[in-house]
Design a protein around this motif. Structure first.
Motif, PDB file in Angstrom:
ATOM      1  N   GLU A 134     -43.292 -54.967 -20.479  1.00 29.10           N
ATOM      2  CA  GLU A 134     -43.511 -53.546 -20.112  1.00 29.10           C
ATOM      3  C   GLU A 134     -42.294 -52.856 -19.895  1.00 29.10           C
ATOM      4  OE1 GLU A 134     -46.301 -53.701 -16.783  1.00 29.10           O
ATOM      5  OE2 GLU A 134     -47.843 -54.176 -18.338  1.00 29.10           O
ATOM      6  N   ALA A 135     -40.869 -53.298 -19.686  1.00 28.66           N
ATOM      7  CA  ALA A 135     -39.937 -52.584 -19.437  1.00 28.66           C
ATOM      8  C   ALA A 135     -39.559 -51.633 -20.536  1.00 28.66           C
ATOM      9  CB  ALA A 135     -38.962 -53.499 -19.060  1.00 28.66           C
ATOM     10  N   PRO A 136     -39.112 -50.690 -20.475  1.00 28.29           N
ATOM     11  CA  PRO A 136     -38.767 -49.863 -21.711  1.00 28.29           C
ATOM     12  C   PRO A 136     -37.633 -50.437 -22.293  1.00 28.29           C
ATOM     13  CG  PRO A 136     -38.302 -48.616 -19.481  1.00 28.29           C
ATOM     14  CD  PRO A 136     -39.026 -49.593 -19.012  1.00 28.29           C
ATOM     15  N   ASP A 137     -36.709 -51.101 -21.711  1.00 24.69           N
ATOM     16  CA  ASP A 137     -35.451 -51.611 -22.353  1.00 24.69           C
ATOM     17  C   ASP A 137     -34.886 -52.551 -21.366  1.00 24.69           C
ATOM     18  OD1 ASP A 137     -33.610 -50.121 -20.597  1.00 24.69           O
ATOM     19  OD2 ASP A 137     -34.089 -48.357 -21.732  1.00 24.69           O
ATOM     20  N   LEU A 138     -33.807 -53.217 -21.919  1.00 24.86           N
ATOM     21  CA  LEU A 138     -33.127 -54.425 -21.110  1.00 24.86           C
ATOM     22  C   LEU A 138     -32.336 -53.737 -20.104  1.00 24.86           C
ATOM     23  CD1 LEU A 138     -32.621 -56.834 -24.093  1.00 24.86           C
ATOM     24  CD2 LEU A 138     -34.205 -57.004 -21.964  1.00 24.86           C
ATOM     25  N   ASP A 139     -31.926 -52.160 -20.169  1.00 22.91           N
ATOM     26  CA  ASP A 139     -31.135 -51.847 -19.185  1.00 22.91           C
ATOM     27  C   ASP A 139     -31.556 -51.273 -17.895  1.00 22.91           C
ATOM     28  OD1 ASP A 139     -28.793 -52.132 -21.205  1.00 22.91           O
ATOM     29  OD2 ASP A 139     -29.690 -50.456 -22.386  1.00 22.91           O
ATOM     30  N   ILE A 140     -33.034 -51.595 -17.682  1.00 22.20           N
ATOM     31  CA  ILE A 140     -33.551 -50.924 -16.560  1.00 22.20           C
ATOM     32  C   ILE A 140     -32.470 -51.919 -15.326  1.00 22.20           C
ATOM     33  CG2 ILE A 140     -35.668 -50.418 -17.293  1.00 22.20           C
ATOM     34  CD1 ILE A 140     -36.754 -52.905 -15.695  1.00 22.20           C
ATOM     35  N   LYS A 141     -32.530 -51.265 -14.075  1.00 25.00           N
ATOM     36  CA  LYS A 141     -31.636 -52.006 -13.122  1.00 25.00           C
ATOM     37  C   LYS A 141     -32.338 -52.170 -11.811  1.00 25.00           C
ATOM     38  CE  LYS A 141     -27.482 -50.048 -15.201  1.00 25.00           C
ATOM     39  NZ  LYS A 141     -28.057 -49.616 -16.302  1.00 25.00           N
ATOM     40  N   GLY A 142     -31.742 -53.007 -11.284  1.00 23.35           N
ATOM     41  CA  GLY A 142     -32.154 -53.278  -9.720  1.00 23.35           C
ATOM     42  C   GLY A 142     -31.173 -53.549  -8.941  1.00 23.35           C
ATOM     43  N   ASP A 143     -31.131 -53.433  -7.548  1.00 26.46           N
ATOM     44  CA  ASP A 143     -30.083 -53.858  -6.599  1.00 26.46           C
ATOM     45  C   ASP A 143     -30.254 -55.259  -6.040  1.00 26.46           C
ATOM     46  OD1 ASP A 143     -28.601 -51.361  -7.029  1.00 26.46           O
ATOM     47  OD2 ASP A 143     -30.145 -50.480  -6.169  1.00 26.46           O
ATOM     48  N   ASP A 144     -29.264 -55.939  -5.922  1.00 19.14           N
ATOM     49  CA  ASP A 144     -29.230 -57.280  -5.295  1.00 19.14           C
ATOM     50  C   ASP A 144     -28.254 -57.416  -4.340  1.00 19.14           C
ATOM     51  OD1 ASP A 144     -29.980 -60.101  -5.372  1.00 19.14           O
ATOM     52  OD2 ASP A 144     -28.099 -60.515  -6.014  1.00 19.14           O
ATOM     53  N   SER A 145     -28.417 -57.953  -3.323  1.00 21.11           N
ATOM     54  CA  SER A 145     -27.453 -58.072  -2.174  1.00 21.11           C
ATOM     55  C   SER A 145     -26.254 -59.018  -2.531  1.00 21.11           C
ATOM     56  CB  SER A 145     -28.320 -58.816  -0.802  1.00 21.11           C
ATOM     57  OG  SER A 145     -28.728 -60.042  -1.325  1.00 21.11           O
ATOM     58  N   TRP A 146     -26.367 -60.054  -3.501  1.00 25.18           N
ATOM     59  CA  TRP A 146     -25.535 -60.992  -3.956  1.00 25.18           C
ATOM     60  C   TRP A 146     -24.626 -60.249  -4.979  1.00 25.18           C
ATOM     61  CZ3 TRP A 146     -26.561 -64.656  -8.534  1.00 25.18           C
ATOM     62  CH2 TRP A 146     -25.424 -65.410  -8.615  1.00 25.18           C
ATOM     63  N   ARG A 147     -25.218 -59.823  -6.164  1.00 26.12           N
ATOM     64  CA  ARG A 147     -24.690 -59.250  -7.229  1.00 26.12           C
ATOM     65  C   ARG A 147     -24.427 -57.897  -7.485  1.00 26.12           C
ATOM     66  NH1 ARG A 147     -21.686 -62.748 -10.327  1.00 26.12           N
ATOM     67  NH2 ARG A 147     -21.999 -61.057 -12.012  1.00 26.12           N
ATOM     68  N   GLY A 148     -25.118 -56.943  -6.464  1.00 21.08           N
ATOM     69  CA  GLY A 148     -24.893 -55.611  -6.586  1.00 21.08           C
ATOM     70  C   GLY A 148     -25.862 -55.009  -7.800  1.00 21.08           C
ATOM     71  N   THR A 149     -25.750 -54.016  -8.503  1.00 23.05           N
ATOM     72  CA  THR A 149     -26.674 -53.709  -9.428  1.00 23.05           C
ATOM     73  C   THR A 149     -26.552 -54.597 -10.651  1.00 23.05           C
ATOM     74  OG1 THR A 149     -26.180 -51.321  -8.611  1.00 23.05           O
ATOM     75  CG2 THR A 149     -27.120 -51.704 -10.748  1.00 23.05           C
ATOM     76  N   VAL A 150     -27.892 -54.916 -11.007  1.00 21.16           N
ATOM     77  CA  VAL A 150     -27.927 -55.900 -12.159  1.00 21.16           C
ATOM     78  C   VAL A 150     -28.955 -55.354 -13.214  1.00 21.16           C
ATOM     79  CG1 VAL A 150     -27.541 -57.964 -10.740  1.00 21.16           C
ATOM     80  CG2 VAL A 150     -29.722 -57.275 -11.219  1.00 21.16           C
ATOM     81  N   SER A 151     -28.760 -55.553 -14.552  1.00 20.66           N
ATOM     82  CA  SER A 151     -29.797 -55.094 -15.410  1.00 20.66           C
ATOM     83  C   SER A 151     -30.863 -56.280 -15.759  1.00 20.66           C
ATOM     84  CB  SER A 151     -29.059 -54.603 -16.790  1.00 20.66           C
ATOM     85  OG  SER A 151     -28.588 -55.900 -17.035  1.00 20.66           O
ATOM     86  N   LEU A 152     -32.023 -55.973 -16.310  1.00 19.74           N
ATOM     87  CA  LEU A 152     -33.008 -56.864 -16.871  1.00 19.74           C
ATOM     88  C   LEU A 152     -32.245 -57.787 -17.606  1.00 19.74           C
ATOM     89  CD1 LEU A 152     -35.573 -57.937 -17.003  1.00 19.74           C
ATOM     90  CD2 LEU A 152     -36.138 -55.963 -18.609  1.00 19.74           C
ATOM     91  N   ARG A 153     -31.464 -57.271 -18.814  1.00 20.90           N
ATOM     92  CA  ARG A 153     -30.883 -58.157 -19.570  1.00 20.90           C
ATOM     93  C   ARG A 153     -29.899 -59.042 -18.572  1.00 20.90           C
ATOM     94  NH1 ARG A 153     -28.397 -54.490 -21.967  1.00 20.90           N
ATOM     95  NH2 ARG A 153     -29.398 -54.361 -23.707  1.00 20.90           N
ATOM     96  N   TRP A 154     -29.132 -58.667 -17.949  1.00 14.66           N
ATOM     97  CA  TRP A 154     -28.648 -59.868 -17.086  1.00 14.66           C
ATOM     98  C   TRP A 154     -29.527 -60.842 -16.547  1.00 14.66           C
ATOM     99  CZ3 TRP A 154     -28.216 -61.947 -12.204  1.00 14.66           C
ATOM    100  CH2 TRP A 154     -27.356 -62.562 -11.965  1.00 14.66           C
ATOM    101  N   VAL A 155     -30.547 -60.393 -15.842  1.00 17.51           N
ATOM    102  CA  VAL A 155     -31.506 -61.368 -15.429  1.00 17.51           C
ATOM    103  C   VAL A 155     -32.155 -62.339 -16.082  1.00 17.51           C
ATOM    104  CG1 VAL A 155     -33.667 -61.394 -13.926  1.00 17.51           C
ATOM    105  CG2 VAL A 155     -31.958 -59.544 -13.499  1.00 17.51           C
ATOM    106  N   VAL A 156     -32.349 -61.809 -17.248  1.00 22.65           N
ATOM    107  CA  VAL A 156     -32.899 -62.663 -18.285  1.00 22.65           C
ATOM    108  C   VAL A 156     -31.880 -63.819 -18.678  1.00 22.65           C
ATOM    109  CG1 VAL A 156     -33.879 -63.031 -20.643  1.00 22.65           C
ATOM    110  CG2 VAL A 156     -34.766 -61.059 -19.116  1.00 22.65           C
TER     111      VAL A 156
END
Length: 183
Positions: A134-156
């Motif tokens: 359902e994500a519009p693209d792999l560039d959506i972002k979230g904030d993580d206490s360990w890595r900072g801002t991460v993209s869906l691409r990085w998480v996958v």
């Protein structure tokens, strides 16, 4: 004398067929999703046909077990997809600040614990798969206490790495339990 075979070709047979059949060119999202799907299927294959044996430890003092890996990867799926990317308040299911290794330490041979771990893992995988779809693209972002801002691409990509590393552990654990080896 029979023809020699590679150790890595002996595990899985028909059950392992089709895990790595996704595209090798083309759409990035499809390739990443298919590789992650194959890694998840590999974990299931390495645990297939086992019950309480899933809790057998590798070697002392380690608490590493196949069931511990299932529990650990459940918490990892939950963290990255629910907490970081979806922004949900979803604490880990098997570990905590008080018990940081609870995912491994709490992996017992109790039938209920084994069944609960698989239900939780399947639930988290289903959430992650739906989130990625359902994500519009792999560039959506979230904030993580360990890595900072991460993209869906990085998480996958990170999840592929996480499963691949732990599937190597699973290969050795399964061989120790009842002998199957390989991919």
């Amino acid at each position: 004398m029979s023809d020699p075979t590679r150790r890595g070709e002996l595990f899985g047979g028909a059950n392992g067929a089709g895990r790595f059949t996704g595209p090798t060119t083309g759409d990035e999202r499809r390739m990443l999703v298919d590789v992650l799907h194959a890694q998840r299927a590999t974990l299931q294959l390495k645990c297939s046909g086992l019950g309480p044996e899933l809790s057998l430890r590798s070697v002392e003092p380690s608490t590493l077990s196949l069931l511990g890996l299932v529990r650990h990867l459940t918490d990892v799926e939950r963290r990255w997809f629910r907490q970081v990317l979806a922004g949900q308040d979803a604490p880990a299911l098997f570990s905590s600040t008080a018990e940081p290794d609870g995912d491994f330490d709490g992996a017992t041979d109790d039938h209920g614990a084994v069944a609960a771990a698989w239900v939780a893992w399947r639930t988290e995988v289903a959430f992650a798969e739906q989130f990625v779809t359902e994500a519009p693209d792999l560039d959506i972002k979230g904030d993580d206490s360990w890595r900072g801002t991460v993209s869906l691409r990085w998480v996958v990509i990170h999840m592929i790495e996480e499963y691949a590393r732990h599937n190597g552990h699973a290969d050795l654990l399964r061989e120790r339990i009842d002998g199957p080896i390989g991919m």
